[in-house]
Design a protein around this motif. Structure first.
Motif, short mmCIF file in Angstrom:
data_model
loop_
_atom_site.label_atom_id
_atom_site.label_comp_id
_atom_site.label_asym_id
_atom_site.label_seq_id
_atom_site.Cartn_x
_atom_site.Cartn_y
_atom_site.Cartn_z
N GLN A 97 27.36 6.21 3.28
CA GLN A 97 27.92 4.91 2.96
C GLN A 97 28.43 4.17 4.19
OE1 GLN A 97 28.21 3.17 -0.27
NE2 GLN A 97 26.46 4.57 -0.37
N ARG A 98 28.63 4.89 5.28
CA ARG A 98 29.07 4.29 6.55
C ARG A 98 27.93 4.20 7.55
NH1 ARG A 98 32.96 6.27 3.71
NH2 ARG A 98 35.09 5.49 3.88
N ASN A 99 26.70 4.29 7.08
CA ASN A 99 25.49 4.23 7.91
C ASN A 99 25.39 5.36 8.92
OD1 ASN A 99 24.42 1.87 6.71
ND2 ASN A 99 25.71 0.58 8.00
N LEU A 100 26.10 6.46 8.67
CA LEU A 100 26.04 7.63 9.54
C LEU A 100 25.12 8.67 8.88
CD1 LEU A 100 29.85 7.81 10.40
CD2 LEU A 100 28.02 6.80 11.79
N TYR A 101 23.86 8.29 8.74
CA TYR A 101 22.94 9.04 7.89
C TYR A 101 22.67 10.45 8.39
CZ TYR A 101 22.00 4.65 5.47
OH TYR A 101 22.12 3.51 4.74
N SER A 102 22.70 10.66 9.70
CA SER A 102 22.40 12.01 10.21
C SER A 102 23.56 12.97 9.99
CB SER A 102 22.06 11.95 11.70
OG SER A 102 23.20 11.68 12.49
N LEU A 103 24.65 12.48 9.42
CA LEU A 103 25.82 13.31 9.12
C LEU A 103 25.97 13.54 7.62
CD1 LEU A 103 28.31 11.65 11.63
CD2 LEU A 103 26.78 13.60 12.01
N CYS A 104 24.93 13.25 6.88
CA CYS A 104 24.97 13.36 5.41
C CYS A 104 25.60 14.68 4.94
CB CYS A 104 23.55 13.25 4.86
SG CYS A 104 23.43 13.45 3.05
N ASP A 105 26.48 14.57 3.97
CA ASP A 105 27.18 15.73 3.43
C ASP A 105 26.38 16.51 2.39
OD1 ASP A 105 29.62 16.30 4.61
OD2 ASP A 105 30.74 14.85 3.40
N MET A 338 18.80 7.45 11.20
CA MET A 338 17.48 6.85 11.11
C MET A 338 17.39 5.68 10.14
SD MET A 338 15.43 8.30 13.23
CE MET A 338 13.89 7.75 12.51
N GLN A 339 17.94 5.86 8.95
CA GLN A 339 17.77 4.84 7.92
C GLN A 339 18.46 3.53 8.29
OE1 GLN A 339 18.52 8.00 7.55
NE2 GLN A 339 17.40 8.93 5.85
N HIS A 340 19.38 3.58 9.24
CA HIS A 340 20.05 2.38 9.71
C HIS A 340 19.15 1.56 10.65
CE1 HIS A 340 23.29 -0.25 10.96
NE2 HIS A 340 23.18 0.14 12.22
N TYR A 341 18.19 2.23 11.29
CA TYR A 341 17.41 1.58 12.34
C TYR A 341 15.96 1.29 11.98
CZ TYR A 341 21.26 2.79 15.47
OH TYR A 341 22.49 2.89 16.06
N MET A 342 15.40 1.98 11.00
CA MET A 342 13.95 1.90 10.79
C MET A 342 13.47 0.50 10.42
SD MET A 342 13.41 5.56 8.89
CE MET A 342 11.61 5.50 8.75
N GLU A 343 14.11 -0.13 9.45
CA GLU A 343 13.68 -1.47 9.03
C GLU A 343 13.85 -2.50 10.15
OE1 GLU A 343 12.03 -2.43 6.50
OE2 GLU A 343 12.29 -0.95 4.90
N PRO A 344 15.02 -2.55 10.85
CA PRO A 344 15.14 -3.53 11.94
C PRO A 344 14.11 -3.32 13.04
CG PRO A 344 17.30 -2.73 11.29
CD PRO A 344 16.31 -1.87 10.57
N LEU A 345 13.79 -2.05 13.35
CA LEU A 345 12.81 -1.82 14.41
C LEU A 345 11.39 -2.08 13.93
CD1 LEU A 345 14.36 1.27 16.22
CD2 LEU A 345 14.53 -1.16 16.82
N LEU A 346 11.12 -1.88 12.64
CA LEU A 346 9.83 -2.31 12.09
C LEU A 346 9.68 -3.82 12.25
CD1 LEU A 346 7.21 -1.82 10.48
CD2 LEU A 346 8.57 -2.03 8.38
N LYS A 347 10.76 -4.53 12.05
CA LYS A 347 10.74 -5.99 12.21
C LYS A 347 10.40 -6.38 13.66
CE LYS A 347 13.62 -10.08 11.28
NZ LYS A 347 12.64 -10.75 10.43
#
Length: 390
Positions: A97-105, A338-347
């Motif tokens: 929820q804080r865009n820290l996806y690689s730290l998923c609980d 990753m999920q925070h960056y993929m769409e912006p970098l695809l753009k």
């Protein structure tokens, strides 16, 4: 199906294994069309990563076509082409929820094992040890993708695999490494390593406003790529003293931002300690090397930032904490969110015309992977980046 499996140090094989199946309503099955060999895969190949087991399917840079969906998946349909991030994230925990996806609980089923070593568990990762989930990797014909409503992104029509496959890892990883530097307009950014992640860190530093980028390596092809495609000034660390050269280039101040894009298997010119570590490794006792990180800390200007995308698999001896504290340095690191960056970098790829495929030097069949691991590890045949086409 066929898959590349780890069987021990310097021993990877293409085996026949069971096809993956839907295990949860949020799963999809992807038929892999492209899958990269990552520099961090070499840590597995060289025996650095603990909790690997013989027969583990490796690889974490995949993309392909969805062929089966769990009944909770509504954002995709069969036939959609997707890029799959190397991190596995639930999308709803405190960290996601804080865009820290690689730290998923929630995504690492072996979280207790990871916590024993790390204090707390990060997210599960594809193809990267049982401590990080024991998930089958993507150097295979098919891949099960958990939490598929959160992870993969759809590839628009008209874009080929080579343009987008690196959204699975190294393009976002290089971008986050540069972003973690806190680059201010005109900053001088020094990048240790000119491998694939470093090449994207170089590109990303320019995107974020760097005024100057300096790249450090000893492999001629990598230095040339950093110079020709990355517009970087380069230092060959076996021919020049890196600290002295950087001080000369920055009027004695040092680079504003430094990136260690090497990690556990860095090298140092003429180092007695490296000779000792080489002897340890000859006896199959791998040692994480601090050379690049220690040099980045020494060279960074006072009050600067050191970003560490390079993967380390154990504790480090020789970490110069006195310099970190006395020079008031900031160190930032982490697996990529990753999920925070993929769409912006695809753009950026679609709208700005950025083409990440410049990094590819070898394309091959899955059956050729064992030989290409040897080539990649030895830095032979001009090998910078391998993409497998299962």
């Amino acid at each position: 199906m066929k898959a590349l499996c780890w069987h021990g140090r310097h021993d990877v094989r293409v085996d026949n294994v069971d096809d993956p199946k839907i295990e949860d309503p949020r799963d999809v099955i992807v038929k892999i069309t492209s899958s990269g060999i990552c520099g961090s895969d070499l840590h597995l190949y060289n025996g650095y990563m603990p909790t690997m087991k013989a027969g583990d399917i490796i690889g974490h840079e995949p993309m392909g076509e969805i062929v089966e969906l769990g009944n909770a998946i509504t954002k995709f349909k069969k036939g959609d082409r997707v890029v799959v991030p190397f991190t596995i994230s639930c999308g709803s925990c405190f960290f996601c929820q804080r865009n820290l996806y690689s730290l998923c609980d929630e995504s690492n089923p072996n979280a207790a094992q990871a916590a024993e070593v790390l204090g707390q568990s990060p997210a599960g990762l594809f193809g990267f040890s049982h401590m990080l989930g024991g998930f089958a990797g993507g150097q295979a014909e098919y891949l099960r993708v958990p939490y598929a409503d959160v992870g993969p992104i759809k590839v628009p029509e008209g874009i080929d695999d080579d343009q987008v496959v690196f959204l699975s890892d190294i393009f976002p990883t290089g971008y986050m490494a540069a972003e973690n530097c806190g680059i201010e307009p005109g900053d001088t950014v020094a990048v240790w390593g000119c491998g694939p992640v470093a090449q994207f860190a170089i590109q990303s530093a320019w995107m974020l406003g760097a005024g100057r980028v300096i790249a450090i390596d000893r492999v001629p092809e990598r230095l040339e790529l950093a110079k020709s495609k990355g517009r970087a000034e380069v230092i060959h660390f076996e021919k020049e003293n890196v600290y002295e050269k950087l001080m000369e280039m920055t009027s004695g101040r040092g680079p504003d931002r430094c990136i260690d894009a090497v990690g556990a298997e860095s090298h140092a010119a003429g180092s007695v300690r490296e000779t000792v570590d080489d002897l340890r490794e000859a006896a199959h006792v791998p040692a994480n090397h601090p050379y690049s990180l220690a040099e980045a800390i020494k060279c960074c200007r006072k009050g600067g930032t050191v970003s560490v995308p390079g993967v380390y698999t154990d504790n480090l001896n020789g970490m110069p904490m006195s310099a970190v504290m006395n020079k008031a340095l900031t160190i930032k690191s982490g697996q990529t969110h990753m999920q925070h960056y993929m769409e912006p970098l695809l753009k950026r790829i679609i709208d700005d015309g950025f083409d990440p495929s410049f990094i590819i030097t070898h394309r091959a069949k899955l059956e050729d992977a064992p030989d290409l691991y040897k080539t990649f590890e030895a830095r032979e045949d001009g090998c910078i980046k391998v993409v497998l086409k299962p």
